[in-house]
Design a protein around this motif. Structure first.
Motif, PDB file in Angstrom:
ATOM      1  N   GLU A 117       0.853  -1.180   0.000  1.00  0.00           N
ATOM      2  CA  GLU A 117       0.000   0.000   0.000  1.00  0.00           C
ATOM      3  C   GLU A 117       0.888   1.230   0.000  1.00  0.00           C
ATOM      4  O   GLU A 117       1.703   1.400   0.910  1.00  0.00           O
ATOM      5  CB  GLU A 117      -0.877  -0.037   1.259  1.00  0.00           C
ATOM      6  N   SER A 120      -1.028   6.783  -1.481  1.00  0.00           N
ATOM      7  CA  SER A 120      -2.158   7.053  -0.584  1.00  0.00           C
ATOM      8  C   SER A 120      -2.343   8.513  -0.161  1.00  0.00           C
ATOM      9  O   SER A 120      -2.456   8.795   1.032  1.00  0.00           O
ATOM     10  CB  SER A 120      -2.040   6.189   0.684  1.00  0.00           C
ATOM     11  N   HIS A 131       4.226  12.620   0.441  1.00  0.00           N
ATOM     12  CA  HIS A 131       3.575  11.624  -0.404  1.00  0.00           C
ATOM     13  C   HIS A 131       4.450  11.242  -1.589  1.00  0.00           C
ATOM     14  O   HIS A 131       4.366  10.137  -2.105  1.00  0.00           O
ATOM     15  CB  HIS A 131       2.226  12.140  -0.919  1.00  0.00           C
ATOM     16  N   HIS A 157      -4.281   3.612  -1.269  1.00  0.00           N
ATOM     17  CA  HIS A 157      -5.360   3.789  -0.291  1.00  0.00           C
ATOM     18  C   HIS A 157      -5.612   5.293  -0.112  1.00  0.00           C
ATOM     19  O   HIS A 157      -5.278   5.877   0.922  1.00  0.00           O
ATOM     20  CB  HIS A 157      -4.919   3.134   1.024  1.00  0.00           C
ATOM     21  N   GLY A 159      -7.169   8.919   0.525  1.00  0.00           N
ATOM     22  CA  GLY A 159      -8.168   9.499   1.416  1.00  0.00           C
ATOM     23  C   GLY A 159      -9.197  10.192   0.537  1.00  0.00           C
ATOM     24  O   GLY A 159      -8.924  11.233  -0.044  1.00  0.00           O
ATOM     25  N   GLU A 258     -10.424   5.056   0.928  1.00  0.00           N
ATOM     26  CA  GLU A 258     -11.207   4.898   2.159  1.00  0.00           C
ATOM     27  C   GLU A 258     -12.697   4.696   1.858  1.00  0.00           C
ATOM     28  O   GLU A 258     -13.384   3.957   2.562  1.00  0.00           O
ATOM     29  CB  GLU A 258     -11.014   6.124   3.058  1.00  0.00           C
ATOM     30  N   TYR A 335       2.575  -1.420   4.594  1.00  0.00           N
ATOM     31  CA  TYR A 335       2.033  -0.061   4.570  1.00  0.00           C
ATOM     32  C   TYR A 335       3.180   0.920   4.434  1.00  0.00           C
ATOM     33  O   TYR A 335       3.942   1.110   5.386  1.00  0.00           O
ATOM     34  CB  TYR A 335       1.292   0.252   5.874  1.00  0.00           C
ATOM     35  N   VAL A 337       3.975   4.235   4.626  1.00  0.00           N
ATOM     36  CA  VAL A 337       3.304   5.443   5.149  1.00  0.00           C
ATOM     37  C   VAL A 337       4.268   6.162   6.098  1.00  0.00           C
ATOM     38  O   VAL A 337       5.137   5.531   6.712  1.00  0.00           O
ATOM     39  CB  VAL A 337       2.000   5.053   5.909  1.00  0.00           C
ATOM     40  N   GLN A 341       2.690   8.110  11.581  1.00  0.00           N
ATOM     41  CA  GLN A 341       1.519   7.266  11.834  1.00  0.00           C
ATOM     42  C   GLN A 341       1.892   5.933  12.498  1.00  0.00           C
ATOM     43  O   GLN A 341       1.086   4.990  12.512  1.00  0.00           O
ATOM     44  CB  GLN A 341       0.761   7.023  10.521  1.00  0.00           C
ATOM     45  N   HIS A 344      -0.474   4.860  15.285  1.00  0.00           N
ATOM     46  CA  HIS A 344      -1.767   4.493  14.685  1.00  0.00           C
ATOM     47  C   HIS A 344      -1.731   3.043  14.192  1.00  0.00           C
ATOM     48  O   HIS A 344      -2.611   2.244  14.512  1.00  0.00           O
ATOM     49  CB  HIS A 344      -2.106   5.448  13.539  1.00  0.00           C
ATOM     50  N   PHE A 345      -0.697   2.703  13.425  1.00  0.00           N
ATOM     51  CA  PHE A 345      -0.657   1.346  12.868  1.00  0.00           C
ATOM     52  C   PHE A 345      -0.424   0.292  13.946  1.00  0.00           C
ATOM     53  O   PHE A 345      -1.050  -0.761  13.914  1.00  0.00           O
ATOM     54  CB  PHE A 345       0.399   1.251  11.758  1.00  0.00           C
TER      55      PHE A 345
HETATM   56  N1  ARG Z   1      -4.234   9.206   3.337  1.00  0.00           N
HETATM   57  C1  ARG Z   1      -3.344   9.133   4.446  1.00  0.00           C
HETATM   58  C2  ARG Z   1      -2.498  10.396   4.534  1.00  0.00           C
HETATM   59  O1  ARG Z   1      -2.340  11.099   3.560  1.00  0.00           O
HETATM   60  C3  ARG Z   1      -2.421   7.965   4.347  1.00  0.00           C
HETATM   61  C4  ARG Z   1      -3.123   6.640   4.302  1.00  0.00           C
HETATM   62  C5  ARG Z   1      -2.257   5.597   4.855  1.00  0.00           C
HETATM   63  N2  ARG Z   1      -2.829   4.299   4.784  1.00  0.00           N
HETATM   64  C6  ARG Z   1      -3.691   3.772   5.656  1.00  0.00           C
HETATM   65  N3  ARG Z   1      -4.145   2.575   5.419  1.00  0.00           N
HETATM   66  N4  ARG Z   1      -4.083   4.433   6.715  1.00  0.00           N
HETATM   67  O2  ARG Z   1      -1.971  10.681   5.585  1.00  0.00           O
END
Ligand code: ARG
Length: 578
Positions: A117, A120, A131, A157, A159, A258, A335, A337, A341, A344-345
């Motif tokens: 992933e 995103s 990003h 993924h 948003g 999402e 992931y 990312v 985060q 969070h994960f």
């Molecule tokens: N859209 C989120 C951002 O820009 C990142 C998504 C990350 N992936 C996930 N499965 N939460 O911060």
């Protein structure tokens, strides 16, 4: 099998089996200062068997059959077994690699379905330079795992759901789809977002409409969904413009944002509650995974459903995990990312395990991406504090690459269009490689001068290395494919280059296992350095005799293909001429 470490490991293991009935012990093969490799197993094994390491080493050597591979086997220190490969064996393996379409990179014997992933971004919100990094690193991870023989599912993924879409839809309706302002969605979505935000903050009527729009969106009101789809489609145009320019392999089909999981959220909440995993706390439905506490020592909640009935980012991620495991049968989730985060994960993975949605056999990994910093050491922004426009960033990289390109020597002049293409590849390659060559979890300062340099561990340096090898073939009047050897290793620099080439497969697999593209970058940079030493010491076209020339040309061809393949796995283009 050409990776020397693997070959030696297998041989030492056979000896361990024969001598001690321990064929499964890790032979602990490491690069050595005194030989090519050393087997360090004697020390741990001695402890286990209650014997002297040196005696163990002696017995290993007595049972070791490497006569076809090594020219020297020696015991040193307390019980290290030093192994020096024979030039004939190295040459034979290099020759095999040259004749193999996969450069002797074996496919994994344990193929997995891995979902990677990455990218995103939040659609029509802020695709920032962070990003860019998740996009570039994620794409390299996907390419490497695929080449290693895994079944890779790319997943963007995005948003594309939640409260901001109310104001975004209202602004789009206000300005009209064909308007200049709507065009921002295709060129600078962040500016569109900011305009909507301003209206929202300054115009109560607009704010009210936006809130009502969110309610309609959540209720899947047909008209609202149509506007939302339009908004998402316009944003995709922007996304794919960026991906296209970056040479990133994500397509529209890889987008599963999402919104895709929205209608599963109610189920997720119900099931967590029914299982007793989630409880109501201050009106919200929460899970308190063990081991997570705040500063004050209180247990930290993962909020599944807010007291107003709305669902959270975490709820959506739980639905995603359950879907991937149940419907997509993945073995591994990666992931890519930002490291912000991380908590969070960790918490989401913990809740998913508690709920039984993430079985033991499935791994969920957060491949953390460090922030990209500006020269001031803070998150990279423009001087006015706005986030950087990606397209402008890439334009500047290409412009600067042009200036750097004009300074390096070229065999022949370039016509305008060819120069434009090469410079684009160098500018984009420089940005991508800088991202990839930094350990992915580390922050780094975005520095055009460093990334566009033709010296050091940079994209342009490696691209230039491949172009220089190609120019040898042009001068010699043959194509790299025609250089078939036979490879014979005489000079030490030839041997060192060939030995390094044999490590390609290990570098690829290690990069896939650790999801750390900087490892492949380091391998390629070292390869280019070994090649430079070879080139400085071993004349190719002016080799002393035809046999040596043929062998050296083959080494050049193998280096070229390995660098080219390695850079392709990183998603960095290699222009034929530079
Ligand atoms: N859209 C989120 C951002 O820009 C990142 C998504 C990350 N992936 C996930 N499965 N939460 O911060």
């Amino acid at each position: 099998m050409s990776d020397p470490q693997h070959v030696l490991a297998a041989r030492v293991q056979a000896a361990l089996g024969a001598a001690f009935g321990e064929p499964d012990a890790d032979p602990v093969i490491r690069p050595s200062q005194f030989a090519d490799f050393q087997a360090n197993v004697a020390l741990p094994l001695a402890k286990k068997l209650g014997r002297k390491p040196r005696d163990i080493a002696t017995e290993i050597v007595a049972h070791l059959d490497v006569s076809d591979v090594c020219e020297k086997v020696e015991i040193s220190g307390p019980g290290f077994v030093n192994l020096t490969l024979g030039p004939g064996w190295i040459a034979g393996q290099a020759q095999e690699m040259l004749g193999d379409a996969r450069l002797s990179v074996e496919k994994t014997d344990a193929p997995q379905t891995a979902i990677v992933e990455y990218s995103s971004p939040n659609i029509a919100k802020e695709m920032h330079v962070g990003h860019l990094r998740t996009t570039i690193v994620g794409d390299a991870i996907a390419r490497v795992l695929e080449f290693a023989g895994h079944h890779v599912i790319r997943d963007n993924h995005v948003g594309d759901w939640g409260t901001p879409y109310g104001m975004l839809i209202e602004l789009l309706l206000d300005v009209g789809e064909g308007s200049e302002q709507a065009k921002l969605l295709e060129t600078d979505p962040n500016a569109f977002y900011q305009a909507a935000r301003e209206h929202f903050d300054s115009d109560p009527e607009f704010a009210q409409r936006s809130r009502e729009r969110v309610v309609k969106l959540q209720a899947h009101d047909a008209d609202t969904i149509r506007h939302w789809e339009r908004l998402v489609d316009l944003s995709k145009i922007y996304l794919h413009k960026v991906y296209g320019r970056l040479g990133v392999t994500l397509t529209d089909d890889d987008i599963r944002g999402e919104s895709f999981y929205d209608d599963m959220l109610g189920d997720i909440a119900d099931e967590l509650q029914a299982k007793g995993v989630a409880v109501i706390s201050e009106g919200a439905l929460c899970v308190f995974p063990p081991g997570f506490t705040g500063r004050d020592g209180d247990p930290l909640p993962v909020i599944i459903r807010k007291s107003d009935g709305g669902y959270n980012y975490s709820t959506s991620d739980l639905a995603t995990i359950r879907y991937r495991v149940d419907k997509m049968n993945v073995d591994r989730m990666i992931y890519v990312v930002g490291s912000q985060q991380a908590l969070h994960f960790q918490m989401v993975f913990a809740v998913a395990r508690m709920a039984g949605w993430l079985p033991d056999g499935v791994s969920a990994e957060h491949a953390q991406i460090g922030s990209v910093l500006g020269p001031d050491g803070k998150i990279f922004r423009t001087r006015s504090g706005k986030s950087i426009k990606l397209t402008e960033l890439l334009d500047e990289a290409v412009e600067r690459a042009g200036a750097a390109f004009d300074e390096v020597p070229h065999d022949e002049p370039f016509d305008g269009e060819t120069r434009r293409q090469v410079v684009e590849a160098v500018g984009i390659g420089a940005v991508k490689y800088a991202d990839l060559s930094t350990a992915r979890g580390s922050e780094y300062v975005f520095d055009f001068d460093r990334m566009i340099s033709f010296r050091g561990n940079t994209g342009p340096y490696l691209q230039y290395a491949t172009a220089r090898i190609r120019s040898i073939f042009r001068k010699g009047g043959l194509s790299p494919e025609e250089a078939t050897g036979p490879i014979v290793l005489g000079h030490e620099a030839e041997r060192a280059l060939a030995l390094h080439l044999l490590g390609f497969g290990a570098a690829v697999h290690q990069t896939g296992e650790t999801t750390e593209p900087h490892r492949l970058c380091a391998y390629l940079f070292d390869l280019a350095s070994a090649y430079t030493t070879f080139y400085e010491n071993c004349p190719v076209l002016k080799a002393p005799d035809e046999a040596t020339k043929a062998s050296r040309l083959a080494l050049c061809a193998l280096t070229l293909r390995t660098l080219g393949k390695g850079l392709a796995l990183l998603g960095v283009a290699t222009p034929e001429r530079m």
